[in-house]
Enzyme design. Sequence first.
Site, mmCIF file in Angstrom:
data_model
loop_
_atom_site.group_PDB
_atom_site.id
_atom_site.type_symbol
_atom_site.label_atom_id
_atom_site.label_comp_id
_atom_site.label_asym_id
_atom_site.label_seq_id
_atom_site.Cartn_x
_atom_site.Cartn_y
_atom_site.Cartn_z
ATOM 1 N N SER A 183 0.866 -1.191 0.000
ATOM 2 C CA SER A 183 0.000 0.000 0.000
ATOM 3 C C SER A 183 0.892 1.227 0.000
ATOM 4 C CB SER A 183 -0.858 0.007 1.272
ATOM 5 O OG SER A 183 -1.405 1.298 1.510
ATOM 6 N N TYR A 228 -2.511 -1.019 10.458
ATOM 7 C CA TYR A 228 -2.452 -1.262 9.003
ATOM 8 C C TYR A 228 -1.135 -0.747 8.425
ATOM 9 C CZ TYR A 228 -4.014 -1.142 4.090
ATOM 10 O OH TYR A 228 -4.133 -1.324 2.723
HETATM 11 P P1 NAD Z 1 -10.991 -6.320 -0.414
HETATM 12 O O1 NAD Z 1 -11.558 -6.228 0.950
HETATM 13 O O2 NAD Z 1 -11.929 -6.319 -1.572
HETATM 14 O O3 NAD Z 1 -10.056 -7.575 -0.573
HETATM 15 C C1 NAD Z 1 -9.344 -8.186 0.467
HETATM 16 C C2 NAD Z 1 -9.436 -9.666 0.259
HETATM 17 O O4 NAD Z 1 -8.662 -10.342 1.246
HETATM 18 C C3 NAD Z 1 -10.877 -10.174 0.410
HETATM 19 O O5 NAD Z 1 -11.161 -11.024 -0.676
HETATM 20 C C4 NAD Z 1 -10.852 -10.925 1.724
HETATM 21 O O6 NAD Z 1 -11.774 -11.978 1.785
HETATM 22 C C5 NAD Z 1 -9.429 -11.429 1.730
HETATM 23 N N1 NAD Z 1 -8.981 -11.832 3.049
HETATM 24 C C6 NAD Z 1 -9.120 -11.132 4.216
HETATM 25 N N2 NAD Z 1 -8.610 -11.844 5.239
HETATM 26 C C7 NAD Z 1 -8.121 -12.993 4.700
HETATM 27 C C8 NAD Z 1 -7.469 -14.131 5.237
HETATM 28 N N3 NAD Z 1 -7.186 -14.226 6.538
HETATM 29 N N4 NAD Z 1 -7.129 -15.144 4.390
HETATM 30 C C9 NAD Z 1 -7.386 -15.070 3.070
HETATM 31 N N5 NAD Z 1 -8.010 -14.002 2.507
HETATM 32 C C10 NAD Z 1 -8.362 -12.995 3.312
HETATM 33 O O7 NAD Z 1 -9.975 -5.104 -0.534
HETATM 34 P P2 NAD Z 1 -8.857 -4.782 -1.617
HETATM 35 O O8 NAD Z 1 -8.807 -3.317 -1.694
HETATM 36 O O9 NAD Z 1 -9.053 -5.572 -2.854
HETATM 37 O O10 NAD Z 1 -7.545 -5.253 -0.855
HETATM 38 C C11 NAD Z 1 -6.585 -6.129 -1.442
HETATM 39 C C12 NAD Z 1 -5.189 -5.733 -0.969
HETATM 40 O O11 NAD Z 1 -4.873 -4.437 -1.488
HETATM 41 C C13 NAD Z 1 -5.055 -5.629 0.547
HETATM 42 O O12 NAD Z 1 -3.806 -6.148 0.942
HETATM 43 C C14 NAD Z 1 -5.105 -4.128 0.796
HETATM 44 O O13 NAD Z 1 -4.421 -3.757 1.967
HETATM 45 C C15 NAD Z 1 -4.406 -3.629 -0.446
HETATM 46 N N6 NAD Z 1 -4.663 -2.221 -0.755
HETATM 47 C C16 NAD Z 1 -5.890 -1.777 -1.106
HETATM 48 C C17 NAD Z 1 -6.084 -0.432 -1.392
HETATM 49 C C18 NAD Z 1 -7.407 0.138 -1.818
HETATM 50 O O14 NAD Z 1 -7.518 1.368 -1.905
HETATM 51 N N7 NAD Z 1 -8.417 -0.652 -2.101
HETATM 52 C C19 NAD Z 1 -5.012 0.461 -1.308
HETATM 53 C C20 NAD Z 1 -3.775 -0.022 -0.922
HETATM 54 C C21 NAD Z 1 -3.602 -1.370 -0.658
#
Ligand code: NAD
Length: 265
Positions: A150, A163
């Site tokens: 991130s 986080y």
């Molecule tokens: P999201 O909530 O749609 O996806 C997260 C996924 O992780 C979900 O499918 C959830 O079921 C899964 N998950 C959670 N706990 C888990 C576990 N213990 N075992 C297996 N799977 C698990 O959100 P996203 O935005 O798609 O996030 C994906 C990644 O991107 C994350 O690491 C998040 O920190 C990172 N991220 C997202 C953003 C954003 O703006 N959306 C920005 C920076 C980083």
Amino acid sequence: MKTNNQTVIVTGASSGIGQGIAIAFGKQGANVVVNYHSDEEGATSTLEKIIEGGGKGFIHKADVGKEDEVISMFEKATSEYGTLDVLINNAGIQKDSDFSSMTLDQWNKVINTNLTGQFLCAREAIQLFEAKKQASPDDKAIGNIIFISSVHDIIPWAGHVNYASSKGGILMLMKSLALEVAPKKIRINGISPGAIATDINDEVWKDEEKMKELMKLIPYKRIGLPEDIAKVAVWLASPESDYITGTTIYVDGGMTLYPGFVDNG
Ligand code: NAD
């Protein structure tokens, strides 16, 4: 013509960025293991889109923070496809709180999923890559890991200390591991997304006022989409990027450019 016959594990692929990445690999013709934690319906929909796109795969339930479940997932992937080429370490959660009232449970859950989960999956992947025939110095990489981190691996985030700590940890995990395994022709990189419209932040992008505030932090003036990350992931795991290891690509519309200085500070 589908030219990508990589076998790829994507963690947290039932929604958001993981889903976008899994579908993008599917469109290239890859074998994709769609890991999910609780949303079986979401994972099934990801798999359907992979198959529609010309790829193959299966869904697999596992909590990335649980060692035995991670080990079983990697065993299933290799029993199905013989080997592994790419790990996309994507699963992540937020449990937000002011620091003084943050519970140990909120701290532990985030560190366990975001940091320990990425460690456990990376370790299993490295063992599989190391078991492959040792490549000669002129060959391309025998395995790739991409850590989805991130912008908060370098931008501090008040109210989200757990986080940001997990993501800062990923940065050094990624770099140190890259150094350790580069001589074995294993590439390790990170992608650090800015604001991407997914379930994790839907209370922001579904709210007009909050979106206006968010845009002040994005010089490029649009929120990102999972596909923005997916295209970079496919390229970063391909031989096209073979000389890149230990690097993070910030896919963030300029969020890490100190947006407050856009008008001269
Ligand atoms: P999201 O909530 O749609 O996806 C997260 C996924 O992780 C979900 O499918 C959830 O079921 C899964 N998950 C959670 N706990 C888990 C576990 N213990 N075992 C297996 N799977 C698990 O959100 P996203 O935005 O798609 O996030 C994906 C990644 O991107 C994350 O690491 C998040 O920190 C990172 N991220 C997202 C953003 C954003 O703006 N959306 C920005 C920076 C980083």
